[in-house]
Structures are given as structure tokens and as C-alpha cells.
Scaffold this motif. Structure first.
Motif, short mmCIF file in Angstrom:
data_model
loop_
_atom_site.label_atom_id
_atom_site.label_comp_id
_atom_site.label_asym_id
_atom_site.label_seq_id
_atom_site.Cartn_x
_atom_site.Cartn_y
_atom_site.Cartn_z
N MET A 166 0.81 -1.07 0.10
CA MET A 166 0.00 0.02 -0.15
C MET A 166 0.89 1.20 0.04
SD MET A 166 -3.07 -1.04 2.75
CE MET A 166 -4.04 -2.19 2.49
N ASN A 167 0.30 2.28 -0.69
CA ASN A 167 1.17 3.72 -0.83
C ASN A 167 0.24 4.74 0.17
OD1 ASN A 167 2.98 5.53 -1.72
ND2 ASN A 167 1.41 6.29 -3.06
N PHE A 168 0.62 5.14 1.08
CA PHE A 168 0.25 6.09 2.01
C PHE A 168 0.49 7.60 1.74
CE2 PHE A 168 0.81 1.92 4.22
CZ PHE A 168 -0.39 1.72 4.55
N ILE A 169 -0.69 8.57 1.57
CA ILE A 169 -0.53 9.84 1.49
C ILE A 169 -1.32 10.53 2.30
CG2 ILE A 169 -1.10 11.35 -0.43
CD1 ILE A 169 -0.76 9.35 -2.59
N LEU A 170 -0.63 11.34 3.16
CA LEU A 170 -1.36 12.28 4.00
C LEU A 170 -1.87 13.56 3.19
CD1 LEU A 170 1.39 12.08 6.86
CD2 LEU A 170 -0.69 10.42 6.54
N ILE A 171 -3.20 13.89 3.72
CA ILE A 171 -4.01 14.91 3.00
C ILE A 171 -4.32 15.96 4.00
CG2 ILE A 171 -4.59 13.53 1.12
CD1 ILE A 171 -7.56 13.50 2.59
N ASP A 172 -4.35 17.23 3.49
CA ASP A 172 -4.81 18.47 4.51
C ASP A 172 -6.04 18.42 4.86
OD1 ASP A 172 -2.08 19.01 4.21
OD2 ASP A 172 -2.44 20.85 3.08
N SER A 173 -7.05 18.18 3.96
CA SER A 173 -8.33 18.27 3.88
C SER A 173 -8.95 19.63 4.39
CB SER A 173 -8.75 17.26 5.08
OG SER A 173 -8.64 17.80 6.48
N GLU A 174 -10.23 19.92 4.81
CA GLU A 174 -10.68 21.14 4.85
C GLU A 174 -10.38 21.96 5.96
OE1 GLU A 174 -13.20 18.82 7.96
OE2 GLU A 174 -12.22 18.74 5.99
N VAL A 175 -9.62 21.34 6.91
CA VAL A 175 -8.98 22.03 8.05
C VAL A 175 -7.85 22.94 7.97
CG1 VAL A 175 -9.97 20.08 9.68
CG2 VAL A 175 -7.39 20.22 9.19
N ARG A 176 -7.48 22.57 6.84
CA ARG A 176 -6.00 23.45 6.43
C ARG A 176 -6.24 25.01 6.70
NH1 ARG A 176 -4.13 26.76 2.62
NH2 ARG A 176 -1.78 26.82 2.37
N THR A 177 -7.11 25.62 6.25
CA THR A 177 -7.52 27.17 6.56
C THR A 177 -7.63 27.15 8.04
OG1 THR A 177 -8.53 27.27 4.40
CG2 THR A 177 -8.82 28.94 5.92
N SER A 178 -8.14 26.62 8.91
CA SER A 178 -8.58 26.87 10.24
C SER A 178 -7.07 26.66 11.11
CB SER A 178 -9.29 25.74 10.69
OG SER A 178 -10.70 25.90 10.37
N LEU A 179 -6.13 26.08 10.35
CA LEU A 179 -4.86 25.86 11.04
C LEU A 179 -3.53 27.01 10.61
CD1 LEU A 179 -4.54 22.02 11.16
CD2 LEU A 179 -4.92 23.44 12.95
N PRO A 219 2.34 21.61 5.17
CA PRO A 219 1.15 20.59 5.01
C PRO A 219 0.80 20.30 6.56
CG PRO A 219 2.77 19.33 3.88
CD PRO A 219 3.96 20.58 4.56
N VAL A 220 -0.46 20.18 6.85
CA VAL A 220 -0.95 19.81 8.10
C VAL A 220 -0.28 18.77 8.77
CG1 VAL A 220 -3.18 18.90 9.22
CG2 VAL A 220 -3.35 20.68 7.40
N ALA A 221 0.35 17.83 7.94
CA ALA A 221 0.90 16.41 8.39
C ALA A 221 2.38 17.02 9.28
CB ALA A 221 1.36 15.60 7.42
N GLU A 222 2.88 18.03 8.86
CA GLU A 222 3.94 18.61 9.45
C GLU A 222 3.80 19.52 10.94
OE1 GLU A 222 7.51 17.69 8.10
OE2 GLU A 222 5.96 16.29 7.96
N ILE A 223 2.66 19.49 11.22
CA ILE A 223 2.42 20.51 12.44
C ILE A 223 2.85 19.28 13.50
CG2 ILE A 223 0.61 20.89 14.14
CD1 ILE A 223 -0.94 22.31 11.66
N ARG A 224 3.54 19.87 14.59
CA ARG A 224 3.95 19.29 15.91
C ARG A 224 3.06 19.35 16.87
NH1 ARG A 224 8.74 16.83 16.76
NH2 ARG A 224 9.67 18.04 15.19
N ILE A 225 2.55 18.09 17.69
CA ILE A 225 1.55 18.12 18.65
C ILE A 225 2.09 17.04 19.59
CG2 ILE A 225 -0.10 17.05 17.27
CD1 ILE A 225 -1.99 18.46 19.36
N GLY A 226 2.52 17.27 20.74
CA GLY A 226 2.72 16.05 21.58
C GLY A 226 4.28 16.08 21.27
N ILE A 227 4.99 14.80 21.08
CA ILE A 227 6.47 14.74 21.02
C ILE A 227 6.63 14.84 19.39
CG2 ILE A 227 8.68 13.39 21.07
CD1 ILE A 227 7.08 12.28 23.68
N LEU A 228 6.07 14.25 18.73
CA LEU A 228 5.99 13.90 17.14
C LEU A 228 5.12 14.97 16.41
CD1 LEU A 228 5.83 10.11 17.14
CD2 LEU A 228 7.99 11.62 17.37
#
Length: 391
Positions: free
Chosen positions: A1-14, A22-31
Motif C-alpha cells: 500500500m502507498n500512504f498519502i497524508l492529505i490536508d483536508s478542509e481544516v487547513r485554513t483553520s490551521l 502541510p497539516v501533517a508537519e504540525i507538531r503536537i505531543g512529541i512527534l
């Protein structure tokens, strides 16, 4: 399987944090969100994000792809549900698409028309900027459990005073001396080659990522995260500081989020509670007005490469864009557009040529290069945010 992380509609709220990542590069917690997904999937991922970001964060398509909304935090059960998706099928949670499997990169309208399976177990989702600090405690505990499972902490010097030492974990090369570490209300994690200098008081949850430093005499209340190569001191409460940023002197930072390559001047402070104890409103990029957060405590949101002079003050619920330089006495307004230079007495446009010079020097100090990709992204952000600069 090939996994792709998407921003979705929350991008503007962030925004402003997703102006430059991208949304995926936001840090929360440790990682970061990406690091969490890759750890649970035990596989690499790529990104489906804004076109102008793809030069740095490219998408990698294959014959069989699983697209995942990266704003959700993964769990083992969620991973199992995602892996079991059939082709051209989506997984939803509270009427929001969490993931879908497809042979092609399809549009949002096509995704909603796919056959759907429902996922009903509770999930944490980062939907707004304030979720980054308000959900940080839960995310930090999840990451701590994931990272430390079956492992033993590096030795902790006996010069320290420890409370609940079973919840304290040091990676190889981490150093801490003559400090108080209280992990009774949340774990304390010191990343590889990080350092807590002498005379600090730290109450978990707390994450100090690799090569980050807590200077002498800090008072840190959890849940707080300091990203890789960050540097902090003074008083910090329930805040998330992305990588390569510095709050290296006395002053208060509370219920706040700082992007990468930020610098907070000595004795700078932010308010996180209104004098009348009312719920805090925060600038919303989607509606272009201030909207309710529902929070009584909410401080400063600062985009990448923004900086303050000494003795800078911020009102409750202030949003600072990308590449801002804040100085002069008094409180600047609660929303400062990207590429602004000034403070309470007024602003002018921070031209890209000057901003790029500063970024190049700052990044070089940490062994990083401000290259053409970074410049192209910043040029695009400059144009995107021009409508909010009235000077």
C-alpha cells in the motif's frame, strides 16, 4: 500500500502554521502528525497539499493508494480499520472522511461519493490552531507510550530531584543536572542530545525534542513541547514550540503556539486570560474576522520566521503571521498579517528581500540552508497575504 497524508478542509483553520507546511508537519505531543502516522503505519508517507508547497512536500502516487486525513491522530485500532479498506472505499468518523483507498488522486466531491464505512471509536483531531496546545497533553502521553514502550531510559543524574521517575525518559545523549522534574501529572521526555541546564523546575507533561535546550532557571508547566533545536527559558505554560525556535530569556509564554524559526526577545510576555475572564476570540483566516474559541485561556499564535524585540507585549488571543518583526512599546493589534514590520504605533510591509536575508542568516546558524524552495514558498505566502496588509 502507498500512504498519502492529505490536508483536508481544516487547513485554513490551521493558518498561519499551514502557510508554510502541510497539516501533517504540525507538531503536537512529541512527534509531528506525519511522524505519528509513519510510526503506526511502519511505512513512509507523502503529501497531498497545496500546489505551491509540493515543490518541498511532493506527492507520490502508486497503483494502490490510501489517502489519510493527517489532522486525525492515529491509534492502533484506526490503523487496522484503514488497512482493511477495500478499493474505492472511504472510512468516515462523525461524518468526516478519515481515509479512502483509490487507484487515482480523486477530487473531494468524488471522495464523498465513495462507498463509506463508519468508524465510531473516539479520535483526537487537530482542527483549529488552539487544538495544538489544548490537546497537547493527550498527544504527548500517546507519543510517550509509543516511543518508550519496551525501552529503558538513559541514566538520570542523581543531582536532580525527581517525582514519579517512572514517567521520565531520557534518550541517548540527553543531559539534565540540578533540576526538579515532576512527572506526577504527565510524562517528561528528553530527546536525543537535548539538555536541561542547572536550576530548572519542570512539571510534566513535557517534551524536549532532539538537540533542544532549556537554559538555566526556567519554570515550565505542562503540557508543553519544545521542538528539535529549540531553546527556551523564563516561564512557559501549556505551549507548543515548533523546531528551531527560541524563547531564550525571561518572560511569560502561555497557552500559545510558535512556528519554526521564531525568536522571542528578552522579557517579552503574552496574556492568556482576559481581565473580565471572558472566552477568547481569535482571528479566523477563513471568515476574515475574530471568532470564538470557546476557551478562557488562549495566548499567542505565531507563524514561521516571526520575531519580537525585547519587552514586547501581546494581548490575549493574538495571531501573528509569517515573517513578522514586532517591536516598539505597547500592545500590537490582535491580528498582524504576514510580512509586517512594526508594532503598536503602526506597521509597514516587510519586503521579501530583507526577510530572506534574515532567514538565510538565522538558518545558517543551525546548519540549515534557505534555498530556492523556501524562497518560492515565502514569495507565494507574501502574495497570498497581501490583501490583509493595508500599508
Amino acid at each position: 500500500m502507498n500512504f498519502i497524508l492529505i490536508d483536508s478542509e481544516v487547513r485554513t483553520s490551521l493558518l498561519p502554521f499551514t502557510f508554510t507546511r502541510p497539516v501533517a508537519e504540525i507538531r503536537i505531543g512529541i512527534l509531528t502528525l506525519r511522524e505519528k502516522w509513519e510510526a503506526y503505519l511502519e511505512d513512509n508517507t507523502s503529501f497531498k497539499t497545496e500546489e505551491y508547497l509540493r515543490m518541498k512536500y511532493p506527492i507520490r502516487l502508486a497503483a494502490d493508494n490510501i489517502f489519510i486525513d493527517s489532522s486525525f491522530l492515529p491509534t492502533p485500532d484506526l490503523i487496522s480499520a484503514i488497512r482493511s479498506l477495500e478499493t474505492e472505499t472511504a472510512l468516515s468518523h462523525d461524518q468526516k472522511i478519515v481515509a479512502y483507498r483509490s487507484s487515482t488522486d480523486i477530487s473531494h466531491s468524488d471522495v464523498t461519493s465513495l462507498q463509506q464505512r463508519s468508524y465510531t471509536k473516539p479520535l483526537i483531531r487537530v482542527q483549529n490552531t488552539w487544538d495544538i496546545f489544548s490537546r497537547n497533553g493527550e498527544a504527548l502521553q500517546q507519543d510517550f507510550d509509543l516511543i518508550t514502550k519496551g525501552r529503558k531510559s538513559a541514566p538520570i543524574s542523581n543531582t536532580n530531584r525527581l517525582i514519579s521517575p517512572e514517567n521520565i525518559f531520557l534518550e541517548e545523549g540527553a543531559k539534565v543536572e540540578y533540576s526538579i522534574l515532576n512527572a506526577s501529572e504527565g510524562p517528561i521526555y528528553l530527546g536525543k542530545n537535548s539538555e536541561v541546564m542547572e536550576g530548572n523546575m519542570i512539571r510534566g507533561g513535557f517534551a524536549l525534542c532532539e538537540h533542544a535546550v532549556v537554559k538555566m532557571g526556567a519554570k515550565i508547566y505542562g503540557p508543553t513541547t519544545v521542538g528539535p533545536y529549540g531553546k527556551v527559558c523564563g516561564e512557559i505554560n501549556n505551549s507548543v514550540i515548533f523546531g528551531y525556535s527560541s524563547k531564550g530569556h525571561d518572560g511569560y509564554l502561555g497557552n500559545s503556539v510558535l512556528g519554526e524559526w521564531c525568536n522571542i526577545g528578552a522579557d517579552s510576555n503574552n496574556s492568556n486570560l482576559k481581565n473580565n475572564y471572558a472566552k477568547v476570540r481569535l482571528w479566523n483566516y477563513a471568515t476574515e474576522r475574530f471568532e470564538q474559541t470557546g476557551l478562557q485561556f488562549c495566548g499567542l499564535m505565531m507563524g514561521d520566521h516571526s520575531k519580537t524585540a525585547i519587552n514586547t507585549m501581546f494581548n490575549t488571543g493574538t495571531v501573528i503571521g509569517v515573517n513578522c518583526n514586532i517591536y516598539v512599546p505597547g500592545f500590537p493589534r490582535n491580528f498582524v498579517p504576514s510580512f509586517s514590520w512594526g508594532g503598536a504605533s503602526g506597521f509597514s510591509t516587510y519586503q521579501t528581500s530583507k526577510a530572506f536575508e534574515a532567514a538565510e542568516v538565522m538558518m545558517a546558524r543551525r546548519g540549515r540552508i534557505f534555498d530556492e524552495k523556501e524562497a518560492a514558498i515565502m514569495e507565494h505566502v507574501f502574495e497570498l497575504t497581501k490583501k490583509w496588509r493595508k500599508y
